[in-house]
Motif scaffolding. Structure first.
Motif, PDB file in Angstrom:
ATOM      1  N   VAL A  28      43.028  43.880  41.444  1.00 17.70           N
ATOM      2  CA  VAL A  28      43.954  44.309  40.405  1.00 17.70           C
ATOM      3  C   VAL A  28      44.616  45.614  40.855  1.00 17.70           C
ATOM      4  O   VAL A  28      43.924  46.573  41.211  1.00 17.70           O
ATOM      5  N   ILE A  64      51.628  36.554  41.454  1.00 18.95           N
ATOM      6  CA  ILE A  64      50.872  37.668  40.878  1.00 18.95           C
ATOM      7  C   ILE A  64      51.003  37.649  39.359  1.00 18.95           C
ATOM      8  O   ILE A  64      52.103  37.537  38.814  1.00 18.95           O
ATOM      9  N   LYS A  65      49.874  37.768  38.678  1.00 18.84           N
ATOM     10  CA  LYS A  65      49.847  37.848  37.215  1.00 18.84           C
ATOM     11  C   LYS A  65      50.221  39.274  36.805  1.00 18.84           C
ATOM     12  O   LYS A  65      49.898  40.236  37.506  1.00 18.84           O
ATOM     13  N   THR A  92      42.614  35.330  35.772  1.00 20.24           N
ATOM     14  CA  THR A  92      42.148  35.061  37.134  1.00 20.24           C
ATOM     15  C   THR A  92      41.093  33.967  37.205  1.00 20.24           C
ATOM     16  O   THR A  92      40.698  33.572  38.305  1.00 20.24           O
ATOM     17  N   ARG A 120      36.267  39.187  45.430  1.00 14.17           N
ATOM     18  CA  ARG A 120      36.619  39.512  44.054  1.00 14.17           C
ATOM     19  C   ARG A 120      38.136  39.558  43.918  1.00 14.17           C
ATOM     20  O   ARG A 120      38.835  39.892  44.867  1.00 14.17           O
ATOM     21  N   SER A 121      38.636  39.250  42.732  1.00 16.37           N
ATOM     22  CA  SER A 121      40.072  39.368  42.481  1.00 16.37           C
ATOM     23  C   SER A 121      40.458  40.840  42.544  1.00 16.37           C
ATOM     24  O   SER A 121      39.688  41.716  42.143  1.00 16.37           O
ATOM     25  N   PHE A 167      36.078  43.481  39.165  1.00 19.55           N
ATOM     26  CA  PHE A 167      37.285  43.339  39.971  1.00 19.55           C
ATOM     27  C   PHE A 167      37.369  44.452  41.010  1.00 19.55           C
ATOM     28  O   PHE A 167      36.878  45.558  40.786  1.00 19.55           O
ATOM     29  N   THR A 203      46.014  40.027  42.986  1.00 21.73           N
ATOM     30  CA  THR A 203      46.215  38.873  42.107  1.00 21.73           C
ATOM     31  C   THR A 203      46.786  39.249  40.744  1.00 21.73           C
ATOM     32  O   THR A 203      47.392  38.411  40.084  1.00 21.73           O
ATOM     33  N   VAL A 204      46.572  40.521  40.317  1.00 22.56           N
ATOM     34  CA  VAL A 204      47.072  40.973  39.019  1.00 22.56           C
ATOM     35  C   VAL A 204      47.636  42.381  39.162  1.00 22.56           C
ATOM     36  O   VAL A 204      47.039  43.223  39.833  1.00 22.56           O
ATOM     37  N   LEU A 242      41.873  39.975  31.856  1.00 21.22           N
ATOM     38  CA  LEU A 242      41.901  39.810  33.312  1.00 21.22           C
ATOM     39  C   LEU A 242      41.110  38.586  33.754  1.00 21.22           C
ATOM     40  O   LEU A 242      41.530  37.850  34.648  1.00 21.22           O
ATOM     41  N   GLN A 243      39.970  38.350  33.121  1.00 22.39           N
ATOM     42  CA  GLN A 243      39.166  37.168  33.465  1.00 22.39           C
ATOM     43  C   GLN A 243      39.912  35.887  33.082  1.00 22.39           C
ATOM     44  O   GLN A 243      39.867  34.899  33.809  1.00 22.39           O
TER      45      GLN A 243
END
Length: 126
Positions: free
Chosen positions: A11, A83-84, A123, A8-9, A33, A55-56, A119-120
């Motif tokens: 956060v 990184i977002k 990512t 999973r991503s 997440f 990732t975020v 977020l979706q």
């Protein structure tokens, strides 16, 4: 189930108000997440220095400590460009020019579906 199916991503939530942080953790986890949390930018940077899977970054703007959320967002962009970044505030209205390139702003109060959707989008899914 293979590794890619279970990954999973991740956060990183940076929020100094513990109740708001808890609420964000629940919303983001419910959206699928993995969540890591920090109460300030210094702690968040220490986490980013040890974890390569984030990732975020979802950060509040008004935070105590060495740097506020906007300065923190610029530091993240400079050191970890992939990184977002999503910044949030209920007191400050932030424009695109205030955030690092690619950064997004989500005003408080936000709803779980708004946060999850953003977020979706960033990512490509949880």
């Amino acid at each position: 189930m293979g590794l890619s199916a279970s990954r999973r991503s991740v956060v990183l939530i940076v929020e100094d108000e513990w109740l708001l942080r808890l609420d964000a953790v629940e919303m983001i986890a419910a959206a699928g997440f993995e969540v890591v949390e920090a109460a300030d930018a210094d702690t968040a940077i220490a986490i980013l220095e040890t974890r390569r899977d984030i990732t975020v970054v979802f950060t509040d703007i008004q935070m105590p400590g060495a740097m506020d959320g906007l300065r923190f967002a610029r530091a993240v962009r400079g050191r970890w460009p992939p990184i977002k970044i999503v910044a949030t505030s209920g007191l400050v209205d932030v424009g695109e020019k205030d955030l690092p390139e690619g950064g997004r702003f989500l005003p408080k109060p936000y709803h779980a579906n708004e946060l999850a959707g953003l977020l979706q989008e960033l990512t490509g899914g949880a």
